[in-house]
Design an enzyme around this catalytic site. Structure first.
Site, PDB file in Angstrom:
ATOM      1  CG  HIS A 124     -90.933 -23.726  51.200  1.00  0.00           C
ATOM      2  ND1 HIS A 124     -91.238 -22.433  51.555  1.00  0.00           N
ATOM      3  CD2 HIS A 124     -89.750 -23.663  50.528  1.00  0.00           C
ATOM      4  CE1 HIS A 124     -90.285 -21.618  51.132  1.00  0.00           C
ATOM      5  NE2 HIS A 124     -89.370 -22.337  50.499  1.00  0.00           N
ATOM      6  CD  GLU A 125     -88.063 -26.385  48.370  1.00  0.00           C
ATOM      7  OE1 GLU A 125     -87.989 -25.755  47.288  1.00  0.00           O
ATOM      8  OE2 GLU A 125     -87.492 -26.007  49.400  1.00  0.00           O
ATOM      9  CG  HIS A 146     -90.102 -22.160  45.544  1.00  0.00           C
ATOM     10  ND1 HIS A 146     -90.157 -20.795  45.747  1.00  0.00           N
ATOM     11  CD2 HIS A 146     -89.364 -22.670  46.577  1.00  0.00           C
ATOM     12  CE1 HIS A 146     -89.487 -20.487  46.847  1.00  0.00           C
ATOM     13  NE2 HIS A 146     -88.995 -21.604  47.359  1.00  0.00           N
ATOM     14  CG  HIS A 178     -91.917 -21.985  37.002  1.00  0.00           C
ATOM     15  ND1 HIS A 178     -91.206 -23.097  36.595  1.00  0.00           N
ATOM     16  CD2 HIS A 178     -91.779 -21.076  35.997  1.00  0.00           C
ATOM     17  CE1 HIS A 178     -90.661 -22.863  35.417  1.00  0.00           C
ATOM     18  NE2 HIS A 178     -90.993 -21.651  35.035  1.00  0.00           N
TER      19      HIS A 178
END
Length: 225
Positions: A93-94, A97, A101
């Site tokens: 999940h991280e 991100h 980006h």
């Protein structure tokens, strides 16, 4: 309106408790792939051609986050080392991100652009709202200014929702496609991320309820004059 704020606080507490219990449960389920959270994060970044993001360990529980400023995927100590369904879900999940980006995902760009504004707003917003309430019998202008500032935090809460849901979608698709998890482990990862997403949903609704509460105070004060 005040009842809705209290209700949101209670629901938020229940969801936080449920989230922690889910992660504690799924942290006990070892991955058949035997990959740690760090290894999963590094592999996902590699698969997406991202070479300028570091995966580091950060203190605390459920303190995992992606920092776009220094381009780091920060995994809590447990997730960093664990080889579980919960760790797989959080790590991917991280990294979702980080992928957002790298691909200039519009919602994340908008959210990131709001951060410095909100950092400045948060220093004065509470005091302006309090002053506005105390001065309401004289003038409603300070309170409306405070409401305008608070509306930015509410907007930020709702902009966060597509960012978080999209990161989870990317994470689940990748761990499934890459064979990081079995079908059963995928279901656990999906469930854990769903409960994590619900914390953001409740936070957004609580912020909206609070905003409407301040609006009702301002409107009531206007009607009494």
């Amino acid at each position: 309106m005040y009842f809705l704020i209290i209700l949101a606080m209670i629901v938020s507490g229940l969801i936080q408790w449920r989230l922690r219990s889910k992660f504690a449960k799924y942290a006990q389920v070892g991955l058949q792939s035997n990959l740690s959270g760090r290894q999963i994060a590094e592999l996902m970044l590699q698969d997406h051609g991202i070479t300028d993001v570091r995966v580091i360990s950060t203190p605390g529980k459920l303190s995992d986050h992606y920092n776009p400023t220094d381009k780091t995927v920060n995994l809590s100590e447990a997730v960093y080392e664990e080889r579980s369904a919960a760790a797989a879900a959080v790590a991917a999940h991280e990294c979702g991100h980080a992928v957002q980006h790298a691909t200039a995902y519009s919602a994340l760009q908008f959210r990131s652009a709001m951060v410095p504004v909100l950092s400045s707003v948060s220093k004065y917003m509470t005091w302006i709202l309090l002053a506005g309430i105390f001065m309401l019998q004289t003038t409603a202008i300070p309170l409306w200014i405070g409401i305008a500032l608070f509306s930015l935090t509410t907007l930020f809460s709702f902009v966060t929702l597509p960012v978080e849901f999209d990161a989870s979608r990317r994470a689940l698709a990748w761990i499934d496609r890459r064979g990081i998890v079995t079908q059963q482990e995928h279901a656990m990862a999906k469930d854990a991320l769903w409960w994590a997403a619900m914390t953001y949903v409740v936070a957004a609704l609580a912020s909206l309820a609070t905003l409407l509460y301040y609006v009702s105070i301002a409107m009531g004060g206007r009607d009494r004059r």
